[in-house]
Design a protein around this motif. Structure first.
Motif, PDB file in Angstrom:
ATOM      1  N   VAL A 113      18.370 -56.142  14.953  1.00  0.00           N
ATOM      2  CA  VAL A 113      18.123 -56.493  16.346  1.00  0.00           C
ATOM      3  C   VAL A 113      16.619 -56.442  16.578  1.00  0.00           C
ATOM      4  CG1 VAL A 113      18.564 -55.882  18.735  1.00  0.00           C
ATOM      5  CG2 VAL A 113      20.341 -55.553  17.031  1.00  0.00           C
ATOM      6  N   ARG A 114      16.077 -57.561  17.052  1.00  0.00           N
ATOM      7  CA  ARG A 114      14.639 -57.668  17.295  1.00  0.00           C
ATOM      8  C   ARG A 114      14.435 -58.002  18.764  1.00  0.00           C
ATOM      9  NH1 ARG A 114      12.332 -62.274  13.962  1.00  0.00           N
ATOM     10  NH2 ARG A 114      13.036 -63.456  15.742  1.00  0.00           N
ATOM     11  N   GLY A 115      13.746 -57.143  19.489  1.00  0.00           N
ATOM     12  CA  GLY A 115      13.534 -57.367  20.915  1.00  0.00           C
ATOM     13  C   GLY A 115      12.060 -57.407  21.266  1.00  0.00           C
ATOM     14  N   ASP A 116      11.746 -58.099  22.371  1.00  0.00           N
ATOM     15  CA  ASP A 116      10.371 -58.121  22.863  1.00  0.00           C
ATOM     16  C   ASP A 116       9.971 -56.735  23.349  1.00  0.00           C
ATOM     17  OD1 ASP A 116       9.996 -60.765  22.361  1.00  0.00           O
ATOM     18  OD2 ASP A 116      10.359 -61.441  24.416  1.00  0.00           O
ATOM     19  N   LYS A 117       8.664 -56.553  23.533  1.00  0.00           N
ATOM     20  CA  LYS A 117       8.178 -55.285  24.076  1.00  0.00           C
ATOM     21  C   LYS A 117       8.654 -55.076  25.504  1.00  0.00           C
ATOM     22  CE  LYS A 117       3.856 -54.799  21.538  1.00  0.00           C
ATOM     23  NZ  LYS A 117       2.405 -54.719  21.655  1.00  0.00           N
ATOM     24  N   THR A 118       8.780 -56.162  26.239  1.00  0.00           N
ATOM     25  CA  THR A 118       9.136 -56.044  27.658  1.00  0.00           C
ATOM     26  C   THR A 118      10.640 -56.167  27.911  1.00  0.00           C
ATOM     27  OG1 THR A 118       8.715 -58.406  27.917  1.00  0.00           O
ATOM     28  CG2 THR A 118       6.893 -56.915  28.384  1.00  0.00           C
ATOM     29  N   THR A 119      11.441 -56.316  26.871  1.00  0.00           N
ATOM     30  CA  THR A 119      12.887 -56.408  27.045  1.00  0.00           C
ATOM     31  C   THR A 119      13.439 -55.051  27.463  1.00  0.00           C
ATOM     32  OG1 THR A 119      13.004 -58.086  25.317  1.00  0.00           O
ATOM     33  CG2 THR A 119      15.050 -57.004  25.909  1.00  0.00           C
ATOM     34  N   ARG A 120      14.281 -55.052  28.472  1.00  0.00           N
ATOM     35  CA  ARG A 120      14.886 -53.806  28.932  1.00  0.00           C
ATOM     36  C   ARG A 120      15.865 -53.306  27.876  1.00  0.00           C
ATOM     37  NH1 ARG A 120      13.828 -52.354  34.024  1.00  0.00           N
ATOM     38  NH2 ARG A 120      13.037 -53.936  35.433  1.00  0.00           N
ATOM     39  N   TYR A 121      15.884 -51.990  27.731  1.00  0.00           N
ATOM     40  CA  TYR A 121      16.758 -51.412  26.714  1.00  0.00           C
ATOM     41  C   TYR A 121      18.223 -51.644  27.030  1.00  0.00           C
ATOM     42  CZ  TYR A 121      18.800 -48.291  23.352  1.00  0.00           C
ATOM     43  OH  TYR A 121      19.556 -47.789  22.329  1.00  0.00           O
ATOM     44  N   ARG A 122      18.556 -51.828  28.274  1.00  0.00           N
ATOM     45  CA  ARG A 122      19.939 -52.096  28.666  1.00  0.00           C
ATOM     46  C   ARG A 122      20.454 -53.343  27.964  1.00  0.00           C
ATOM     47  NH1 ARG A 122      21.724 -55.552  32.265  1.00  0.00           N
ATOM     48  NH2 ARG A 122      19.684 -55.833  33.193  1.00  0.00           N
ATOM     49  N   ILE A 123      19.616 -54.376  27.885  1.00  0.00           N
ATOM     50  CA  ILE A 123      20.015 -55.634  27.230  1.00  0.00           C
ATOM     51  C   ILE A 123      20.175 -55.416  25.731  1.00  0.00           C
ATOM     52  CG2 ILE A 123      19.329 -58.025  26.810  1.00  0.00           C
ATOM     53  CD1 ILE A 123      17.732 -57.869  29.448  1.00  0.00           C
ATOM     54  N   VAL A 124      19.245 -54.670  25.132  1.00  0.00           N
ATOM     55  CA  VAL A 124      19.334 -54.392  23.697  1.00  0.00           C
ATOM     56  C   VAL A 124      20.579 -53.554  23.400  1.00  0.00           C
ATOM     57  CG1 VAL A 124      18.175 -53.263  21.758  1.00  0.00           C
ATOM     58  CG2 VAL A 124      16.831 -54.532  23.428  1.00  0.00           C
ATOM     59  N   ASP A 125      20.856 -52.589  24.262  1.00  0.00           N
ATOM     60  CA  ASP A 125      22.031 -51.741  24.091  1.00  0.00           C
ATOM     61  C   ASP A 125      23.324 -52.552  24.180  1.00  0.00           C
ATOM     62  OD1 ASP A 125      23.331 -49.203  23.772  1.00  0.00           O
ATOM     63  OD2 ASP A 125      23.807 -49.281  25.917  1.00  0.00           O
ATOM     64  N   GLU A 126      23.360 -53.545  25.069  1.00  0.00           N
ATOM     65  CA  GLU A 126      24.553 -54.394  25.176  1.00  0.00           C
ATOM     66  C   GLU A 126      24.784 -55.177  23.889  1.00  0.00           C
ATOM     67  OE1 GLU A 126      23.987 -56.836  28.588  1.00  0.00           O
ATOM     68  OE2 GLU A 126      24.251 -55.182  30.007  1.00  0.00           O
ATOM     69  N   VAL A 127      23.698 -55.678  23.282  1.00  0.00           N
ATOM     70  CA  VAL A 127      23.837 -56.435  22.028  1.00  0.00           C
ATOM     71  C   VAL A 127      24.316 -55.515  20.913  1.00  0.00           C
ATOM     72  CG1 VAL A 127      22.558 -57.721  20.278  1.00  0.00           C
ATOM     73  CG2 VAL A 127      22.169 -58.184  22.687  1.00  0.00           C
ATOM     74  N   VAL A 128      23.762 -54.306  20.840  1.00  0.00           N
ATOM     75  CA  VAL A 128      24.178 -53.363  19.801  1.00  0.00           C
ATOM     76  C   VAL A 128      25.645 -52.979  19.982  1.00  0.00           C
ATOM     77  CG1 VAL A 128      23.824 -51.034  18.896  1.00  0.00           C
ATOM     78  CG2 VAL A 128      21.857 -52.476  19.402  1.00  0.00           C
ATOM     79  N   LYS A 129      26.054 -52.717  21.210  1.00  0.00           N
ATOM     80  CA  LYS A 129      27.452 -52.371  21.472  1.00  0.00           C
ATOM     81  C   LYS A 129      28.387 -53.542  21.177  1.00  0.00           C
ATOM     82  CE  LYS A 129      26.722 -48.662  24.757  1.00  0.00           C
ATOM     83  NZ  LYS A 129      26.875 -48.205  26.137  1.00  0.00           N
ATOM     84  N   THR A 130      27.927 -54.761  21.453  1.00  0.00           N
ATOM     85  CA  THR A 130      28.722 -55.943  21.128  1.00  0.00           C
ATOM     86  C   THR A 130      28.914 -56.053  19.614  1.00  0.00           C
ATOM     87  OG1 THR A 130      27.895 -57.103  23.076  1.00  0.00           O
ATOM     88  CG2 THR A 130      28.835 -58.461  21.328  1.00  0.00           C
ATOM     89  N   ALA A 131      27.837 -55.833  18.864  1.00  0.00           N
ATOM     90  CA  ALA A 131      27.934 -55.916  17.399  1.00  0.00           C
ATOM     91  C   ALA A 131      28.890 -54.851  16.863  1.00  0.00           C
ATOM     92  CB  ALA A 131      26.549 -55.762  16.783  1.00  0.00           C
ATOM     93  N   GLN A 132      28.800 -53.642  17.399  1.00  0.00           N
ATOM     94  CA  GLN A 132      29.687 -52.580  16.937  1.00  0.00           C
ATOM     95  C   GLN A 132      31.130 -52.838  17.350  1.00  0.00           C
ATOM     96  OE1 GLN A 132      27.738 -49.133  18.551  1.00  0.00           O
ATOM     97  NE2 GLN A 132      26.465 -48.851  16.732  1.00  0.00           N
ATOM     98  N   ALA A 133      31.317 -53.426  18.524  1.00  0.00           N
ATOM     99  CA  ALA A 133      32.678 -53.722  18.982  1.00  0.00           C
ATOM    100  C   ALA A 133      33.324 -54.806  18.128  1.00  0.00           C
ATOM    101  CB  ALA A 133      32.647 -54.155  20.452  1.00  0.00           C
TER     102      ALA A 133
END
Length: 139
Positions: free
Chosen positions: A103-123
């Motif tokens: 998972v590669r995110g911008d510096k200004t990307t909110r962690y909530r969005i990154v967390d949703e992608v990680v949870k989606t991948a794990q799900a």
């Protein structure tokens, strides 16, 4: 200092070594008892390292999911929607061996969005999910 009982009345020049000998004998006995205990070691056969990296024919390339600050998603630099991401992750989760998701995110990307992608991948069943960062430059 001890005083002499003789007629001169001056100080004795002799040192009483009896307490020194007593302490040295006690230390000698302690070291004689503990030395054999310290030499007893457990024999362990350690594995040997092989630094040659073998190329596994089943090894798959990692998947990179990039997230921009506005929430747009990219699958290996190809724009995807959230539904497409879920379906692709579920397909990749069925592969053996399972590829790693970076998972590669911008510096200004909110962690909530990154967390949703990680949870989606794990799900969807992905076991190896990691983050991509850049190393600090040493000046």
């Amino acid at each position: 200092m001890a005083m002499s009982s003789g007629g001169s009345g001056g100080a004795m020049a002799d040192i009483n070594v009896t307490p020194l000998v007593d302490v040295m004998l006690v230390l000698l006995i302690i070291f004689m008892i503990t030395a054999p205990l310290m030499t007893h070691k457990v024999k362990v056969d350690l594995p040997e390292a092989n630094l040659e990296k073998k190329q596994d024919p089943l090894d798959t390339a990692p998947i990179t999911v990039a997230i921009q600050d506005d929430g747009s998603l990219f699958w290996n630099d190809e724009p995807v929607t959230q539904e497409m991401l879920e379906s692709r992750l579920s397909v990749e989760a069925q592969k053996v061996p399972q590829p790693q998701v970076n998972v590669r995110g911008d510096k200004t990307t909110r962690y909530r969005i990154v967390d949703e992608v990680v949870k989606t991948a794990q799900a969807q069943g992905m076991r190896k999910v990691g983050f991509v960062t850049i190393a600090d430059r040493e000046n």
